[in-house]
Design a protein around this motif. Structure first.
Motif, PDB file in Angstrom:
ATOM      1  N   THR A 143      -6.281   1.320  -5.573  1.00  0.00           N
ATOM      2  CA  THR A 143      -6.170   2.575  -4.827  1.00  0.00           C
ATOM      3  C   THR A 143      -7.453   2.909  -4.061  1.00  0.00           C
ATOM      4  OG1 THR A 143      -6.803   3.869  -6.776  1.00  0.00           O
ATOM      5  CG2 THR A 143      -4.444   3.556  -6.387  1.00  0.00           C
ATOM      6  N   ALA A 144      -8.316   1.913  -3.884  1.00  0.00           N
ATOM      7  CA  ALA A 144      -9.563   2.150  -3.143  1.00  0.00           C
ATOM      8  C   ALA A 144      -9.289   2.636  -1.725  1.00  0.00           C
ATOM      9  CB  ALA A 144     -10.412   0.877  -3.116  1.00  0.00           C
ATOM     10  N   ARG A 166       0.832  -1.214   0.000  1.00  0.00           N
ATOM     11  CA  ARG A 166       0.000   0.000   0.000  1.00  0.00           C
ATOM     12  C   ARG A 166       0.866   1.264   0.000  1.00  0.00           C
ATOM     13  NH1 ARG A 166      -5.617  -0.447   3.359  1.00  0.00           N
ATOM     14  NH2 ARG A 166      -6.565  -2.077   2.072  1.00  0.00           N
ATOM     15  N   MET A 167       1.983   1.222   0.720  1.00  0.00           N
ATOM     16  CA  MET A 167       2.876   2.381   0.723  1.00  0.00           C
ATOM     17  C   MET A 167       3.434   2.632  -0.672  1.00  0.00           C
ATOM     18  SD  MET A 167       4.112   4.747   2.731  1.00  0.00           S
ATOM     19  CE  MET A 167       4.004   4.142   4.419  1.00  0.00           C
ATOM     20  N   LEU A 168       3.780   1.552  -1.365  1.00  0.00           N
ATOM     21  CA  LEU A 168       4.295   1.691  -2.734  1.00  0.00           C
ATOM     22  C   LEU A 168       3.223   2.236  -3.672  1.00  0.00           C
ATOM     23  CD1 LEU A 168       6.235  -1.678  -2.873  1.00  0.00           C
ATOM     24  CD2 LEU A 168       7.280   0.582  -3.148  1.00  0.00           C
ATOM     25  N   ILE A 169       2.018   1.711  -3.550  1.00  0.00           N
ATOM     26  CA  ILE A 169       0.918   2.176  -4.404  1.00  0.00           C
ATOM     27  C   ILE A 169       0.633   3.655  -4.160  1.00  0.00           C
ATOM     28  CG2 ILE A 169      -1.578   1.976  -4.775  1.00  0.00           C
ATOM     29  CD1 ILE A 169      -1.194  -1.080  -4.393  1.00  0.00           C
ATOM     30  N   ASN A 226      -9.992   5.829  -7.600  1.00  0.00           N
ATOM     31  CA  ASN A 226     -10.253   4.744  -8.544  1.00  0.00           C
ATOM     32  C   ASN A 226      -9.176   4.762  -9.616  1.00  0.00           C
ATOM     33  OD1 ASN A 226     -11.285   2.751 -10.135  1.00  0.00           O
ATOM     34  ND2 ASN A 226     -13.051   3.925 -10.868  1.00  0.00           N
ATOM     35  N   SER A 227      -8.264   3.789  -9.556  1.00  0.00           N
ATOM     36  CA  SER A 227      -7.141   3.754 -10.496  1.00  0.00           C
ATOM     37  C   SER A 227      -7.473   3.008 -11.770  1.00  0.00           C
ATOM     38  CB  SER A 227      -5.933   3.085  -9.831  1.00  0.00           C
ATOM     39  OG  SER A 227      -6.208   1.717  -9.576  1.00  0.00           O
ATOM     40  N   GLY A 228      -8.512   2.168 -11.731  1.00  0.00           N
ATOM     41  CA  GLY A 228      -8.788   1.303 -12.868  1.00  0.00           C
ATOM     42  C   GLY A 228      -7.934   0.054 -12.876  1.00  0.00           C
TER      43      GLY A 228
END
Length: 276
Positions: free
Chosen positions: A56-57, A25-28, A62-64
């Protein structure tokens, strides 16, 4: 192709393994906030409750990009995969990346010598950046340790003390072992022969050529490392403390940028930071 990719030509297309974990999650989040990187894939293990959810919720966005356990699908649009998982998972990801021509930034620790050799073989086909710690500060610390070891090569006992959160599964940490390797190399020693990982009972006097390790596990400690050079009448301590995984994420993105023009080969953070 996801919406992000079609709207962001020229940006580094990055996939993340272990997407629902703390480091994932930190990377995202770091990719989401980056000006030159875009999330192109998100991987997690089969059976993860995160599968099928937008990556990315958790950021209210919303990243798709949907989290998947299908390596072919998760890596289809990626140029590079960032992997902070487990050795077995990373090796499986390596095989998929070789097949698809995807580069790898690896922060996974706990590899055996045989597994490290497999990574080196994989790097003959795709570019691999392997480092036990992606922090810029840690890698500068490694350079300082190299200098200190050469200057303090006689008359000083060397001990490495590391502390991490209760969930860490390998010990000593990959960073501590890397510190030991850097110091041993600077001294012309083989860490496998001079490392001392356990002390209990009547141990006898300390071997002056040894490098000792001590491990602490508890709470939510992100990562503390101290190298002690203990001489007669003085002690030198070189310490690095992490208060957030954000530094690992930012270091990983620097590695992504470094690999952009590298078709194959094995690299580390010294290469990325120009510390050779």
């Amino acid at each position: 192709m996801t919406e992000n990719l079609s709207l962001a030509p020229g940006r580094h297309r990055v996939a993340v393994a272990g997407a629902s974990g703390r480091m994932g999650r930190m990377l995202i989040e770091a990719i989401h906030n980056s000006d030159d990187c875009v999330l192109a894939g998100a991987l997690d293990v089969p059976g993860s409750p995160a599968l099928g959810i937008d990556a990315t919720a958790f950021l209210g966005s919303n990243s798709g990009v949907v989290i998947t356990s299908d390596l072919q699908l998760g890596l289809a649009e990626a140029q590079v995969l960032i992997d902070f998982t487990r050795p077995e998972g990373t090796l499986a990801h390596l095989a998929a990346c070789q097949a698809l021509g995807v580069k790898l930034v690896i922060g996974t620790t706990g590899f055996s010598d045989e597994q490290k050799q497999a990574l080196a073989e994989g790097a003959k086909q795709v570019a691999v950046m392997l480092a036990p710690n992606m922090s810029v500060g840690v890698n500068v610390t490694l350079k300082l340790l190299e200098m200190a070891a050469r200057a303090l090569s006689t008359g000083y006992d060397i001990e490495i003390i590391e502390a991490h959160h209760r969930h860490k599964v390998d010990a000593p940490s990959g960073t501590a072992l890397k510190m030991g390797e850097v110091i041993a190399d600077a001294l012309g020693r083989d860490l496998a022969e001079c490392a001392v990982y356990e002390r209990y009972g009547h141990t006898g006097a300390r071997d002056p050529s040894s490098i000792g390790f001590a491990t602490v596990r508890g709470g939510d400690i992100v990562g503390d490392h101290t190298v002690l050079f203990a001489g007669t009448g003085e002690r030198i301590e070189i310490t690095h403390k992490s208060s957030s995984r954000e530094t690992y994420a930012q270091g990983s993105l620097r590695a992504v940028r470094f690999l952009a023009d590298k078709p194959q080969g094995m690299f580390d953070m010294f290469d990325v930071l120009g510390l050779r």
